[in-house]
Design an enzyme around this catalytic site. Structure first.
Site, PDB file in Angstrom:
ATOM      1  N   VAL A   1     -89.460 -21.118 -22.006  1.00 14.15           N
ATOM      2  CA  VAL A   1     -89.115 -20.501 -22.380  1.00 14.15           C
ATOM      3  C   VAL A   1     -87.607 -20.979 -22.315  1.00 14.15           C
ATOM      4  CG1 VAL A   1     -90.388 -18.525 -22.928  1.00 14.15           C
ATOM      5  CG2 VAL A   1     -88.703 -18.763 -20.009  1.00 14.15           C
TER       6      VAL A   1
ATOM      7  N   ASN B   1     -90.556 -11.308 -20.951  1.00 14.85           N
ATOM      8  CA  ASN B   1     -90.817 -11.228 -19.752  1.00 14.85           C
ATOM      9  C   ASN B   1     -90.899 -12.186 -19.230  1.00 14.85           C
ATOM     10  OD1 ASN B   1     -92.901  -9.724 -17.941  1.00 14.85           O
ATOM     11  ND2 ASN B   1     -94.059 -11.419 -18.312  1.00 14.85           N
TER      12      ASN B   1
ATOM     13  N   SER C   1     -85.210  -6.588 -13.686  1.00 15.17           N
ATOM     14  CA  SER C   1     -86.113  -6.326 -12.311  1.00 15.17           C
ATOM     15  C   SER C   1     -84.772  -5.442 -11.019  1.00 15.17           C
ATOM     16  CB  SER C   1     -85.584  -7.285 -11.040  1.00 15.17           C
ATOM     17  OG  SER C   1     -86.120  -7.217  -9.433  1.00 15.17           O
TER      18      SER C   1
ATOM     19  N   TYR D   1     -82.203 -15.204  -7.322  1.00 12.82           N
ATOM     20  CA  TYR D   1     -82.586 -14.480  -8.822  1.00 12.82           C
ATOM     21  C   TYR D   1     -81.715 -13.359  -8.988  1.00 12.82           C
ATOM     22  CZ  TYR D   1     -86.857 -11.714 -10.203  1.00 12.82           C
ATOM     23  OH  TYR D   1     -87.911 -10.720 -10.700  1.00 12.82           O
TER      24      TYR D   1
ATOM     25  N   LYS E   1     -80.733 -11.911 -11.899  1.00 15.16           N
ATOM     26  CA  LYS E   1     -81.507 -10.271 -13.153  1.00 15.16           C
ATOM     27  C   LYS E   1     -80.513  -9.895 -13.652  1.00 15.16           C
ATOM     28  CE  LYS E   1     -85.492 -10.972 -12.932  1.00 15.16           C
ATOM     29  NZ  LYS E   1     -86.550 -11.461 -14.548  1.00 15.16           N
TER      30      LYS E   1
ATOM     31  N   ILE F   1     -94.062  -4.562  -8.410  1.00 10.05           N
ATOM     32  CA  ILE F   1     -95.536  -3.998  -8.845  1.00 10.05           C
ATOM     33  C   ILE F   1     -96.479  -5.102  -8.021  1.00 10.05           C
ATOM     34  CG2 ILE F   1     -96.042  -4.959 -11.798  1.00 10.05           C
ATOM     35  CD1 ILE F   1     -93.944  -2.121 -11.052  1.00 10.05           C
TER      36      ILE F   1
END
Ligand code: NDP
Length: 258
Positions: A65, A91, A143, A156, A160, A189
């Site tokens: 990606v 994703n 997220s 991160y 996001k 998750i």
């Protein structure tokens, strides 16, 4: 009637974890699915499993990606195999958790290349067709780091936050052409990503237990629980949901004190 009957979808990073669960849920609901994944061996195994479980048309393709040409190629192969793409799920994502001042330039670039550029590369590749056809649903996996900060997890959450900005901007830009762009913000998750994070802690078992204790529901989420939300956003049951983000975290981000 299956909820995604006749639809064609491309899901990035779908070899395992949340992406694989979304691919399985889409196939169960009647969609044809292309798994666009860096690790082609895992993706092929997952594709075979989904085909065997559902009888749906499922393809796996090596895709990075971070490379716009690679994503364009995946879109082109999906459209050749299935016809016009109705749904894109961006994703693929990686955890890059650093201290801001000791982080290397490479850490910063690696994070943004996958977690933000990767999402844009997907959107950029499918939007012309969706805009021309006047239909489409793009789902970006963000997220809870997109609106909550945990020290030591830099950069991160910055990427996001950008995913939410991109979702809102493109959702508004293409709303007149009936292309919906939404995000899902999962909390914890249970996937390889989560286990890798626990394993990096001094006492992985204690870290896992501490994570569970922080959850209002005293458990973390399952990939299938994110997948159910993706099915809803991809389906014709969400025609007026656009430029939004649905949080799937068992209520964790609503909690003020731990
Ligand atoms: P996993 O690490 O289990 O799966 C991610 C998949 O993406 C892997 O198969 C990985 O392939 C693939 N991938 C990584 N880089 C690329 C790339 N450049 N091109 C194509 N594919 C790539 O992660 P999760 O399923 O846990 O996470 C999925 C998404 O959900 C991510 O965006 C993540 O940030 C987000 N998320 C996850 C949470 C969680 O608790 N698990 C919480 C909140 C958000 P490879 O095996 O080759 O690395």
């Amino acid at each position: 009637m299956k909820r995604l009957a006749g639809k064609a979808a491309l899901i990035t990073g779908a070899g395992r974890g949340i992406g694989a669960a979304i691919a399985l849920a889409f196939a169960r609901e009647g969609a044809s699915v292309l798994l666009a994944e860096l690790d082609i061996d895992t993706a092929q195994q997952t594709a075979e499993h989904i085909k065997a479980q559902t009888g749906a048309r499922v393809l796996a393709l090596h895709t990075d990606v971070t490379q716009s040409a690679s994503v364009r190629q995946a879109v082109s192969e999906a459209e050749q195999a299935f016809g016009a793409l109705d749904v894109l799920v961006n994703n693929a994502g990686i955890n890059v958790f650093c201290d801001p001042l000791t982080m290397t330039d490479d850490d910063w670039r690696r994070c943004f290349a996958v977690d933000l550029d990767g999402v844009w590369n997907g959107c950029r590749a499918v939007l012309p067709g969706m805009v021309e056809r006047g239909a489409g649903s793009i789902i970006n996996i963000a997220s809870t780091h997109a609106f909550k900060i945990i020290p030591g997890c830099f950069p991160y959450p910055v990427a996001k936050h950008g995913v939410i900005g991109l979702t809102r901007a493109l959702g508004i830009e293409y709303a007149p052409r009936n292309v919906r762009v939404n995000a899902i913000a999962p909390g914890y998750i249970e996937t390889q990503l989560t286990h890798e994070w626990w394993d990096q802690q001094a006492d992985p078992a204690a870290a896992q237990q501490a994570t569970l204790e922080l959850q209002p529901m005293k458990r973390i989420g399952r990939p299938e629980e994110v997948a159910m939300t993706a099915v809803f956003l991809a389906s014709d049951e969400a025609p007026f949901i656009n430029a939004s983000c649905i949080t799937v975290d068992g209520g964790r981000s609503a909690l003020y004190h731990d």
